[in-house]
Design a protein around this motif. Structure first.
Motif, short mmCIF file in Angstrom:
data_model
loop_
_atom_site.label_atom_id
_atom_site.label_comp_id
_atom_site.label_asym_id
_atom_site.label_seq_id
_atom_site.Cartn_x
_atom_site.Cartn_y
_atom_site.Cartn_z
N TYR A 141 0.81 -1.22 0.00
CA TYR A 141 0.00 0.00 0.00
C TYR A 141 0.84 1.27 0.00
CZ TYR A 141 -0.06 -2.65 4.38
OH TYR A 141 0.24 -3.50 5.40
N ALA A 142 2.15 1.17 -0.17
CA ALA A 142 2.98 2.36 -0.37
C ALA A 142 3.14 2.57 -1.87
CB ALA A 142 4.34 2.19 0.30
N LEU A 143 2.06 2.99 -2.52
CA LEU A 143 1.99 2.99 -3.98
C LEU A 143 2.57 4.24 -4.61
CD1 LEU A 143 -1.59 1.51 -4.36
CD2 LEU A 143 0.56 0.32 -4.70
N GLY A 144 2.72 5.32 -3.84
CA GLY A 144 3.20 6.56 -4.42
C GLY A 144 2.17 7.25 -5.28
N THR A 145 0.90 6.88 -5.15
CA THR A 145 -0.18 7.52 -5.89
C THR A 145 -1.23 7.96 -4.89
OG1 THR A 145 -1.55 5.52 -6.15
CG2 THR A 145 0.22 5.86 -7.75
N ASN A 146 -2.26 8.66 -5.41
CA ASN A 146 -3.35 9.06 -4.53
C ASN A 146 -4.47 8.04 -4.51
OD1 ASN A 146 -4.30 9.39 -7.09
ND2 ASN A 146 -4.95 11.53 -6.86
N VAL A 147 -4.16 6.82 -4.93
CA VAL A 147 -5.14 5.73 -4.94
C VAL A 147 -4.91 4.84 -3.73
CG1 VAL A 147 -5.98 3.73 -6.21
CG2 VAL A 147 -5.21 5.76 -7.45
N SER A 148 -5.96 4.56 -2.98
CA SER A 148 -5.85 3.70 -1.80
C SER A 148 -5.81 2.23 -2.21
CB SER A 148 -7.04 3.93 -0.86
OG SER A 148 -7.02 5.23 -0.32
N TYR A 149 -4.94 1.50 -1.55
CA TYR A 149 -4.81 0.07 -1.82
C TYR A 149 -6.01 -0.66 -1.19
CZ TYR A 149 -2.61 -4.57 -2.06
OH TYR A 149 -2.34 -5.89 -2.32
N PRO A 150 -6.87 -1.32 -1.99
CA PRO A 150 -8.11 -1.93 -1.48
C PRO A 150 -7.87 -3.34 -0.94
CG PRO A 150 -8.06 -2.15 -3.85
CD PRO A 150 -6.77 -1.44 -3.47
N ASN A 151 -7.13 -3.44 0.17
CA ASN A 151 -6.70 -4.76 0.65
C ASN A 151 -7.86 -5.72 0.92
OD1 ASN A 151 -7.37 -3.16 2.88
ND2 ASN A 151 -5.22 -2.86 3.40
N ASN A 152 -8.93 -5.24 1.53
CA ASN A 152 -10.03 -6.17 1.85
C ASN A 152 -10.83 -6.58 0.63
OD1 ASN A 152 -9.33 -6.37 4.49
ND2 ASN A 152 -11.06 -5.21 5.32
N LEU A 153 -10.97 -5.70 -0.34
CA LEU A 153 -11.58 -6.10 -1.62
C LEU A 153 -10.74 -7.20 -2.26
CD1 LEU A 153 -13.40 -5.82 -4.13
CD2 LEU A 153 -11.98 -3.88 -4.84
N LEU A 154 -9.44 -7.03 -2.24
CA LEU A 154 -8.54 -8.02 -2.84
C LEU A 154 -8.59 -9.35 -2.09
CD1 LEU A 154 -5.52 -5.61 -3.40
CD2 LEU A 154 -6.99 -6.56 -5.19
N ARG A 155 -8.66 -9.29 -0.76
CA ARG A 155 -8.74 -10.54 0.03
C ARG A 155 -10.03 -11.30 -0.28
NH1 ARG A 155 -6.53 -6.98 4.56
NH2 ARG A 155 -4.39 -7.70 4.84
N ASN A 156 -11.14 -10.58 -0.33
CA ASN A 156 -12.42 -11.24 -0.63
C ASN A 156 -12.40 -11.86 -2.02
OD1 ASN A 156 -13.64 -10.63 1.83
ND2 ASN A 156 -14.49 -8.71 1.09
N LEU A 157 -11.81 -11.15 -2.96
CA LEU A 157 -11.75 -11.64 -4.34
C LEU A 157 -10.92 -12.91 -4.42
CD1 LEU A 157 -12.64 -10.94 -7.23
CD2 LEU A 157 -10.56 -9.58 -7.45
N ALA A 158 -9.79 -12.93 -3.73
CA ALA A 158 -8.92 -14.12 -3.75
C ALA A 158 -9.57 -15.31 -3.06
CB ALA A 158 -7.58 -13.79 -3.09
N ARG A 159 -10.37 -15.05 -2.03
CA ARG A 159 -10.99 -16.12 -1.26
C ARG A 159 -12.30 -16.60 -1.88
NH1 ARG A 159 -13.85 -18.43 2.50
NH2 ARG A 159 -12.89 -19.23 4.41
N GLU A 160 -12.83 -15.87 -2.82
CA GLU A 160 -14.15 -16.10 -3.39
C GLU A 160 -14.27 -17.52 -3.96
OE1 GLU A 160 -16.46 -12.68 -5.47
OE2 GLU A 160 -15.54 -13.87 -7.07
N GLY A 161 -15.34 -18.19 -3.57
CA GLY A 161 -15.62 -19.52 -4.09
C GLY A 161 -14.93 -20.65 -3.35
#
Length: 415
Positions: free
Chosen positions: A199-219
């Motif tokens: 999440y140290a991306l150097g941009t003004n975009v927030s790293y969506p960690n929980n969205l990513l976790r749910n997506l990886a765990r999906e199914g």
């Protein structure tokens, strides 16, 4: 003479009919046997003759189809989600290793594939249009040259909603078009990437960690959700499969995998014996030891390191959940999802562990398996620019705990 010839013809016709009848009876028997034994027979067959992995062309077709869909927006509308850039077939009773990463941190996948023998799912976040292009080219290259990626890895892509990922031209970028092996792909990624904190991306975009976790765990039924720069102990997947296959008593239980961090990532321990040797000389310590000791303290590391050595993986002791414990665990069934309002840094995993506790799950610590994070996490250099977002998540966490009271009105448990 003619009568003798006719008799011989009749005899041969009768013999042929008898052979055909025997063959038909054998086919009928095999059909009945298949119906009687069904799944058991199929499992025995595939144990010795596993199905062929999907071809490179099939995997590339899947990648093109996923990108051509244009993705879907998440609930907030801030992110565009591409599911299934790469797909893997999975036994519903299997344990999947679910992780997430920025594009630069995908190089950690190589180590995970070596240690984790089962299926793996990774959600990749591309913060810029250029990173989204690199992510698709990487998926294309990895699917072309890495058989393990084709056989065992599912990959999803998330980027800001204003961007769309495109089907990669195999000739672009030129550096990847010249690669001819899996190792060359990871070597090239190591040269062009700038690995670090997701999440140290150097941009003004927030790293969506929980969205990513749910997506990886999906199914998945059973899943172990970890950070991409962590490495599981040798044989953890196999030990979990054997334990879960032997009993169905683990519903409603979170099987905690103790987490550590190592000073130098060059020497990653494989067994508990190796881990304890490094632990005794200070090269390994509990995860978050220098950053948030209470976040892992309930694991009870002093008890865990003194457990007698055992050959089989099993739960060793029960630990009541307490705030702010955020363990890494394996659980199946109706596991609460991660709240996707939490982004960037702070309270994103604690909130999910809190809900797991309120929902009625018990926490039991495993005796032999473990995770190791690459490098010590130090407070002085950890996300100094993200204090405002941390404070926002802290306020959100207080709100979240109040919402759980309404969501689980009959639960006697509170965070």
């Amino acid at each position: 003479m003619q009568m003798s010839y006719a008799i011989r013809c009749a005899f041969y016709q009768l013999l042929l009919a008898a052979l055909m009848l025997v063959a038909m009876l054998q086919l009928l028997y095999l059909s009945l046997l298949s119906g009687l034994h069904g799944q058991e027979e199929q499992e025995q067959y595939f144990e010795f003759f596993p199905p062929s992995p999907r071809s490179v062309d099939q995997v590339k077709a899947q990648l093109r189809a996923a990108l051509a869909s244009g993705g879907v927006l998440d609930a907030s509308g801030d992110y565009r989600v591409y599911r299934g850039l790469l797909k893997t077939t999975m036994d519903p009773n299997d344990v999947i290793l679910a992780t997430h990463a920025s594009v630069d941190n995908l190089l950690h996948l190589s180590g995970l594939l070596e240690r984790w023998e089962g299926p793996l799912s990774v959600s990749v976040f591309a913060a810029t249009k250029e990173e989204a292009q690199l992510a698709t080219v990487l998926a294309y290259a990895l699917s072309s040259h890495c058989p393990d990626m084709r056989a065992r890895v599912a990959m999803h892509l998330v980027c800001p909603s204003r961007y769309e990922a495109a089907v990669p031209d195999p000739r672009e970028p030129g550096e990847f078009a010249l690669l001819r092996s899996c190792q060359e792909v990871f070597d090239k990624l190591a040269k062009v990437a700038q690995p670090g904190i997701n999440y140290a991306l150097g941009t003004n975009v927030s790293y969506p960690n929980n969205l990513l976790r749910n997506l990886a765990r999906e199914g998945a039924n059973y899943a172990l959700v970890i950070d991409v720069d962590m490495v599981p102990s040798e044989g953890l997947w196999r030990g979990l499969r054997e334990m879960l296959d032997q009993s169905n008593q683990w519903g409603g239980t979170a099987l905690v995998v103790p987490a550590f961090e190592i000073r130098r990532a060059r020497r990653m321990p494989m067994s508990k014996t190796e881990l304890l040797q490094l632990y005794q000389v200070g090269e390994v310590r509990p995860f978050y030891y220098g950053l948030c000791t209470p976040c892992q303290a309930p694991t009870n590391y002093s008890r865990w390191v003194n457990l007698p050595e055992e050959s089989l993986l099993r739960p060793a002791y029960v630990v009541p959940w307490q705030d702010p414990w955020e363990p890494f665990y394996v659980a199946g069934g109706k596991v609460p999802t991660f709240d996707e309002r939490f982004r960037q840094y702070g309270f994103n995993r604690i909130s999910q562990a809190c809900e797991l506790h309120v929902a009625g799950f018990d926490f039991e610590v495993l005796n032999e398996g473990f995770l190791v994070h690459k490098g010590f996490k130090e407070a002085l250099k950890f996300h100094p620019q993200k204090e405002a977002e941390n404070q926002h998540n802290k306020i959100l966490y207080r709100q979240f705990k109040q919402e759980l009271k309404a969501k689980y009105p009959n639960s006697p448990r509170r965070c």
